[in-house]
Design a protein around this motif. Sequence first.
Motif, PDB file in Angstrom:
ATOM      1  N   GLY A  73     -36.728   4.797 -21.696  1.00 13.61           N
ATOM      2  CA  GLY A  73     -35.383   4.223 -21.626  1.00 13.61           C
ATOM      3  C   GLY A  73     -35.253   2.839 -22.207  1.00 13.61           C
ATOM      4  O   GLY A  73     -34.561   1.977 -21.641  1.00 13.61           O
ATOM      5  N   ALA A  76     -32.011   0.708 -22.348  1.00 18.81           N
ATOM      6  CA  ALA A  76     -31.404   0.146 -21.142  1.00 18.81           C
ATOM      7  C   ALA A  76     -31.615  -1.355 -21.047  1.00 18.81           C
ATOM      8  O   ALA A  76     -30.759  -2.086 -20.533  1.00 18.81           O
ATOM      9  CB  ALA A  76     -31.966   0.833 -19.898  1.00 18.81           C
ATOM     10  N   TYR A  77     -32.768  -1.832 -21.525  1.00 19.15           N
ATOM     11  CA  TYR A  77     -33.108  -3.253 -21.356  1.00 19.15           C
ATOM     12  C   TYR A  77     -33.287  -3.987 -22.682  1.00 19.15           C
ATOM     13  O   TYR A  77     -33.725  -5.130 -22.711  1.00 19.15           O
ATOM     14  CB  TYR A  77     -34.369  -3.410 -20.498  1.00 19.15           C
ATOM     15  CG  TYR A  77     -35.477  -2.415 -20.803  1.00 19.15           C
ATOM     16  CD1 TYR A  77     -36.419  -2.658 -21.793  1.00 19.15           C
ATOM     17  CD2 TYR A  77     -35.570  -1.219 -20.100  1.00 19.15           C
ATOM     18  CE1 TYR A  77     -37.424  -1.747 -22.068  1.00 19.15           C
ATOM     19  CE2 TYR A  77     -36.564  -0.300 -20.366  1.00 19.15           C
ATOM     20  CZ  TYR A  77     -37.492  -0.556 -21.350  1.00 19.15           C
ATOM     21  OH  TYR A  77     -38.480   0.346 -21.619  1.00 19.15           O
ATOM     22  N   LEU A 107     -31.820   4.166 -15.774  1.00 17.43           N
ATOM     23  CA  LEU A 107     -32.465   4.573 -17.027  1.00 17.43           C
ATOM     24  C   LEU A 107     -31.991   5.932 -17.529  1.00 17.43           C
ATOM     25  O   LEU A 107     -32.284   6.298 -18.665  1.00 17.43           O
ATOM     26  CB  LEU A 107     -33.990   4.611 -16.856  1.00 17.43           C
ATOM     27  CG  LEU A 107     -34.682   3.338 -16.395  1.00 17.43           C
ATOM     28  CD1 LEU A 107     -36.200   3.553 -16.352  1.00 17.43           C
ATOM     29  CD2 LEU A 107     -34.339   2.149 -17.281  1.00 17.43           C
ATOM     30  N   TYR A 110     -30.609   6.600 -20.937  1.00 17.97           N
ATOM     31  CA  TYR A 110     -31.423   6.076 -22.037  1.00 17.97           C
ATOM     32  C   TYR A 110     -32.747   6.819 -22.213  1.00 17.97           C
ATOM     33  O   TYR A 110     -33.443   6.598 -23.200  1.00 17.97           O
ATOM     34  CB  TYR A 110     -31.711   4.593 -21.788  1.00 17.97           C
ATOM     35  CG  TYR A 110     -30.456   3.784 -21.548  1.00 17.97           C
ATOM     36  CD1 TYR A 110     -29.733   3.245 -22.616  1.00 17.97           C
ATOM     37  CD2 TYR A 110     -29.966   3.581 -20.259  1.00 17.97           C
ATOM     38  CE1 TYR A 110     -28.570   2.523 -22.400  1.00 17.97           C
ATOM     39  CE2 TYR A 110     -28.805   2.857 -20.039  1.00 17.97           C
ATOM     40  CZ  TYR A 110     -28.112   2.331 -21.109  1.00 17.97           C
ATOM     41  OH  TYR A 110     -26.952   1.620 -20.889  1.00 17.97           O
ATOM     42  N   THR A 111     -33.104   7.672 -21.249  1.00 15.95           N
ATOM     43  CA  THR A 111     -34.367   8.399 -21.345  1.00 15.95           C
ATOM     44  C   THR A 111     -34.159   9.754 -22.006  1.00 15.95           C
ATOM     45  O   THR A 111     -33.143  10.418 -21.778  1.00 15.95           O
ATOM     46  CB  THR A 111     -34.998   8.617 -19.947  1.00 15.95           C
ATOM     47  OG1 THR A 111     -34.038   9.223 -19.077  1.00 15.95           O
ATOM     48  CG2 THR A 111     -35.460   7.299 -19.366  1.00 15.95           C
ATOM     49  N   CYS A 116     -34.037   9.174 -13.949  1.00 12.13           N
ATOM     50  CA  CYS A 116     -33.717   7.770 -13.684  1.00 12.13           C
ATOM     51  C   CYS A 116     -34.934   6.862 -13.643  1.00 12.13           C
ATOM     52  O   CYS A 116     -34.804   5.676 -13.341  1.00 12.13           O
ATOM     53  CB  CYS A 116     -32.955   7.664 -12.360  1.00 12.13           C
ATOM     54  SG  CYS A 116     -31.432   8.627 -12.329  1.00 12.13           S
ATOM     55  N   THR A 133     -41.343   2.321 -12.316  1.00 11.05           N
ATOM     56  CA  THR A 133     -39.956   2.231 -12.791  1.00 11.05           C
ATOM     57  C   THR A 133     -39.316   0.897 -12.428  1.00 11.05           C
ATOM     58  O   THR A 133     -38.419   0.408 -13.135  1.00 11.05           O
ATOM     59  CB  THR A 133     -39.126   3.390 -12.206  1.00 11.05           C
ATOM     60  OG1 THR A 133     -39.699   4.637 -12.615  1.00 11.05           O
ATOM     61  CG2 THR A 133     -37.681   3.340 -12.663  1.00 11.05           C
ATOM     62  N   LEU A 136     -38.968  -1.833 -15.094  1.00 12.41           N
ATOM     63  CA  LEU A 136     -37.975  -1.551 -16.142  1.00 12.41           C
ATOM     64  C   LEU A 136     -36.552  -1.757 -15.622  1.00 12.41           C
ATOM     65  O   LEU A 136     -35.680  -2.241 -16.359  1.00 12.41           O
ATOM     66  CB  LEU A 136     -38.148  -0.124 -16.654  1.00 12.41           C
ATOM     67  CG  LEU A 136     -39.524   0.218 -17.234  1.00 12.41           C
ATOM     68  CD1 LEU A 136     -39.525   1.624 -17.817  1.00 12.41           C
ATOM     69  CD2 LEU A 136     -39.934  -0.803 -18.289  1.00 12.41           C
ATOM     70  N   THR A 140     -33.845  -4.444 -17.034  1.00 11.76           N
ATOM     71  CA  THR A 140     -32.486  -4.051 -17.375  1.00 11.76           C
ATOM     72  C   THR A 140     -31.474  -4.984 -16.734  1.00 11.76           C
ATOM     73  O   THR A 140     -30.522  -5.454 -17.385  1.00 11.76           O
ATOM     74  CB  THR A 140     -32.221  -2.600 -16.927  1.00 11.76           C
ATOM     75  OG1 THR A 140     -33.152  -1.726 -17.565  1.00 11.76           O
ATOM     76  CG2 THR A 140     -30.811  -2.160 -17.271  1.00 11.76           C
ATOM     77  N   ASP A 156     -30.170   3.922  -9.450  1.00 12.54           N
ATOM     78  CA  ASP A 156     -31.298   4.829  -9.694  1.00 12.54           C
ATOM     79  C   ASP A 156     -31.854   5.467  -8.438  1.00 12.54           C
ATOM     80  O   ASP A 156     -32.461   6.533  -8.473  1.00 12.54           O
ATOM     81  CB  ASP A 156     -32.415   4.035 -10.348  1.00 12.54           C
ATOM     82  CG  ASP A 156     -32.754   2.819  -9.479  1.00 12.54           C
ATOM     83  OD1 ASP A 156     -33.750   2.896  -8.735  1.00 12.54           O
ATOM     84  OD2 ASP A 156     -32.004   1.825  -9.500  1.00 12.54           O
TER      85      ASP A 156
END
Length: 312
Positions: A73, A76-77, A107, A110-111, A116, A133, A136, A140, A156
């Motif tokens: 993802g 996302a960030y 996420l 974006y994945t 998530c 996770t 990340l 984000t 998430d």
Amino acid sequence: MRSLVRETHLHPGALIYPLFVCEGEGVRKPVSSMPGVFNVSVDEAVKEMEECASLGIGGVLLFGLPESKDEVGTGAYADDGIVQRALRAMKASPASKKLVLIGDVCLCEYTSHGHCGIVTRQGDDFGVENDPTLELLAKTAVSQALAGADIVAPSDMMDGRVAAIRAALDKHGFSGTPVMSYAAKFASAFYGPFREAADSAPQFGDRRTYQMDGANLREAMREIEQDISEGADMLLMKPAMPYLDVIREARNRFDLPMGAYQVSGEYSMMHAAFERGWLEPERTMLESLLCLRRGGADFIVTYFAKDAAKLL
């Protein structure tokens, strides 16, 4: 006289309008399962935000549809991610001072797998890894705050995400940026149309290992308590109408500002009835929102926000 003695009130400032931001310019792509909802490019998203501000709506909640996706993802960030660019463009408009800009922190849009969090696989089995996770999600949230988000909203449902995000925000000088936690988000059938709008449907499996079991009210209260202990400033309950008992119980127990997300399935099924002439649109829409306020929600995330604000 009815107005004078009314116990519960609706007003535009208690409404938040979700926006799905995509790549391109001049894009307004209809979401087929959600009448009146569009995927919009950054320039169109700014116009939407400005309209919301003119209607007195309280805020907009941003979701991103990136040009490409990967296993972790990255979009996302990324500093130049779609939501980050939209936030900067919105902050450049004077209208942004009249409402709050909220970044959805997750996420799944974006994945490449649509989950998530980080996924590990072993043959046909897979797992969504909670702890890896968190870093990340924190990245984000910081990237959105740097881009101008007034509030970050983790959706998430990973355990510990509020603490990780709060620590990262504070470390980067955003101690004043509130965290609005989707504190009780259930694994619900009512998200179906959203997954078309956000292009976020899981490519395999489902999200029941991290989103909540709809049968469990007491567990929902424990999830909320955990997020509050980790530093959540605001709470968001999702879905809304099918979980009014959860909203009421949370309102009775907790004093934080609390909202309800009237999700895509709630919106779409009402529109299906409107199109068939089975329900009166304006009265049904306002009654559905009023019940959430009466149930204990201080504010409501809803795709009806613009239509409701015009009536109110």
